[in-house]
Design an enzyme around this catalytic site. Structure first.
Site, PDB file in Angstrom:
ATOM      1  N   ASP A 247       1.091   2.058  -4.033  1.00 24.25           N
ATOM      2  CA  ASP A 247       0.428   3.717  -4.649  1.00 24.25           C
ATOM      3  C   ASP A 247      -0.111   4.416  -3.373  1.00 24.25           C
ATOM      4  OD1 ASP A 247       1.183   2.964  -7.192  1.00 24.25           O
ATOM      5  OD2 ASP A 247      -0.830   2.247  -7.573  1.00 24.25           O
TER       6      ASP A 247
ATOM      7  N   LYS B 193      -6.515   7.766  -9.594  1.00 22.36           N
ATOM      8  CA  LYS B 193      -5.136   7.994 -10.306  1.00 22.36           C
ATOM      9  C   LYS B 193      -5.058   7.706 -11.631  1.00 22.36           C
ATOM     10  CE  LYS B 193      -2.623   4.133  -9.990  1.00 22.36           C
ATOM     11  NZ  LYS B 193      -2.217   3.488 -11.015  1.00 22.36           N
TER      12      LYS B 193
HETATM   13  O1  C5P Z   1       2.530  -2.900  -3.281  1.00 17.89           O
HETATM   14  P1  C5P Z   1       1.019  -3.289  -3.879  1.00 17.89           P
HETATM   15  O2  C5P Z   1       0.515  -4.502  -2.985  1.00 17.89           O
HETATM   16  O3  C5P Z   1       0.156  -2.536  -4.345  1.00 17.89           O
HETATM   17  O4  C5P Z   1       1.549  -4.449  -5.009  1.00 17.89           O
HETATM   18  C1  C5P Z   1       0.636  -5.578  -5.309  1.00 17.89           C
HETATM   19  C2  C5P Z   1       1.564  -6.746  -6.306  1.00 17.89           C
HETATM   20  O5  C5P Z   1       2.117  -5.755  -7.380  1.00 17.89           O
HETATM   21  C3  C5P Z   1       2.725  -6.741  -5.533  1.00 17.89           C
HETATM   22  O6  C5P Z   1       2.563  -8.143  -4.531  1.00 17.89           O
HETATM   23  C4  C5P Z   1       3.797  -7.112  -6.682  1.00 17.89           C
HETATM   24  O7  C5P Z   1       3.484  -8.525  -7.059  1.00 17.89           O
HETATM   25  C5  C5P Z   1       3.361  -6.163  -7.823  1.00 17.89           C
HETATM   26  N1  C5P Z   1       4.188  -5.083  -7.966  1.00 17.89           N
HETATM   27  C6  C5P Z   1       5.514  -5.331  -8.530  1.00 17.89           C
HETATM   28  N2  C5P Z   1       6.389  -3.935  -8.608  1.00 17.89           N
HETATM   29  C7  C5P Z   1       5.823  -2.912  -7.924  1.00 17.89           C
HETATM   30  C8  C5P Z   1       4.612  -2.663  -7.381  1.00 17.89           C
HETATM   31  C9  C5P Z   1       3.845  -3.759  -7.391  1.00 17.89           C
HETATM   32  O8  C5P Z   1       5.656  -6.268  -8.874  1.00 17.89           O
HETATM   33  N3  C5P Z   1       6.643  -1.845  -7.959  1.00 17.89           N
END
Ligand code: C5P
Length: 293
Positions: A136, A11
């Site tokens: 995502d 993406k």
């Molecule tokens: O959700 P995911 O594991 O992909 O996110 C990885 C990291 O990115 C999270 O632990 C967070 O620190 C950061 N993040 C964030 N806000 C979001 C998505 C991700 O701060 N909306």
């Protein structure tokens, strides 16, 4: 034992507005996500043993640390499946690059194993598993052009944005998503959610989106990695109508008018030693119809 092949598409983000830092530590987003024609190939094989995940790329974790492995484990638990699975990931999407590769592998595993294991969960249950795996992941159950709100995990289909001549460029820097957001936290204004986010304005005229694309993480990530700003400038000088960073970086997306200029820019980027691929936007329908190889 049977096996299937699944395409796990990458993406890009057409827009990424970071509104505020939330109590749970995540950032409140408005983002427009888009699947593109670059994909990893997954081979899923039903076994009578444990869940295994292996990859062609040494930077992708194997075993339980792999997001596809986590997806398989979660699906097996929720659906009460006894069988096991071997997941082979042929990696073509750059790792930790802002292209959603790991999240896509997880969603493709959920879709593929549902078929292989003959599991019939509702869309709501699949979304619930997906959102626990990563922000995502739910988007990749949908594909096409979609609005992501909340952590990005609450997704709504939008009218499709068309773009046939995109160039992805990665100069070899891996950016951790957590690190990208951490850099931003001092810049965000906590109670600013009343402002109509740019993303929603942009979504009103989807045809203009590729040229109006922007990303709130770009400034802070590019400040830490000057190569990103250099790639953007270079793509613009090579005829890109627009160029910006995707997600938390470091991949840059160049929006071109035609095959010739994008092809020339790709050759130039490769000559500079960068990874570069020409891609096009993949709509929801094509995404659904081509996911099984
Ligand atoms: O959700 P995911 O594991 O992909 O996110 C990885 C990291 O990115 C999270 O632990 C967070 O620190 C950061 N993040 C964030 N806000 C979001 C998505 C991700 O701060 N909306």
């Amino acid at each position: 034992m049977s096996s299937i092949g699944v395409r796990s598409y990458a993406k890009i983000n057409w827009t990424l507005d970071v509104l505020s830092r939330r109590e749970d530590g995540y950032h409140e987003l408005r983002t427009i996500l888009q699947t593109v024609s670059l994909y990893d190939r997954l081979r899923l094989e039903e076994t009578d043993g444990a869940i295994e995940a292996v990859s062609s790329d040494s930077r992708v974790p194997e075993g339980e640390a792999n997001l596809a492995h986590k997806a398989a484990t979660a699906l097996r638990r929720v659906a009460g499946v006894r069988a096991g699975a071997r997941i082979e990931i042929d990696k073509r999407i750059p790792v930790a690059a802002g292209l959603g590769g790991g999240s896509s592998n997880a969603a493709a595993t959920l879709i593929g194993l549902s078929r292989l294991w003959r599991v019939e969960l509702g869309y709501g249950e699949m979304i619930e598993i997906a959102r626990r795996l990563g922000s995502d992941v739910p988007f990749f159950l949908l594909g096409g052009t979609a609005l992501g709100v909340g952590r990005g995990e609450e997704v709504y289909p939008l009218e499709e944005a068309r773009s046939d001549h995109l160039l992805l460029v990665n100069c070899g820097i891996s950016v951790s998503t957590a690190a990208a957001y951490a850099r931003l936290s001092r810049l965000t204004r906590p109670n600013d959610v009343r402002i109509m986010p740019f993303t929603l304005l942009a979504a009103r005229d989807i045809r203009e989106l590729p040229l109006a694309a922007r990303n709130d993480l770009q400034e802070v990530v590019a400040a830490a990695h000057p190569e990103i700003a250099e790639v953007i400038k270079r793509l613009e000088s090579l005829g890109a109508r627009h160029a910006l960073m995707s997600g938390s970086g470091a991949t840059v997306v160049g929006v071109f008018d035609n095959l010739e200029t994008s092809e020339k820019a790709r050759a130039e980027m490769r000559a500079m030693g960068f990874w570069s691929e020409r891609v096009r936007a993949i709509g929801r329908r094509e995404y659904g119809e081509t996911i099984f190889d």
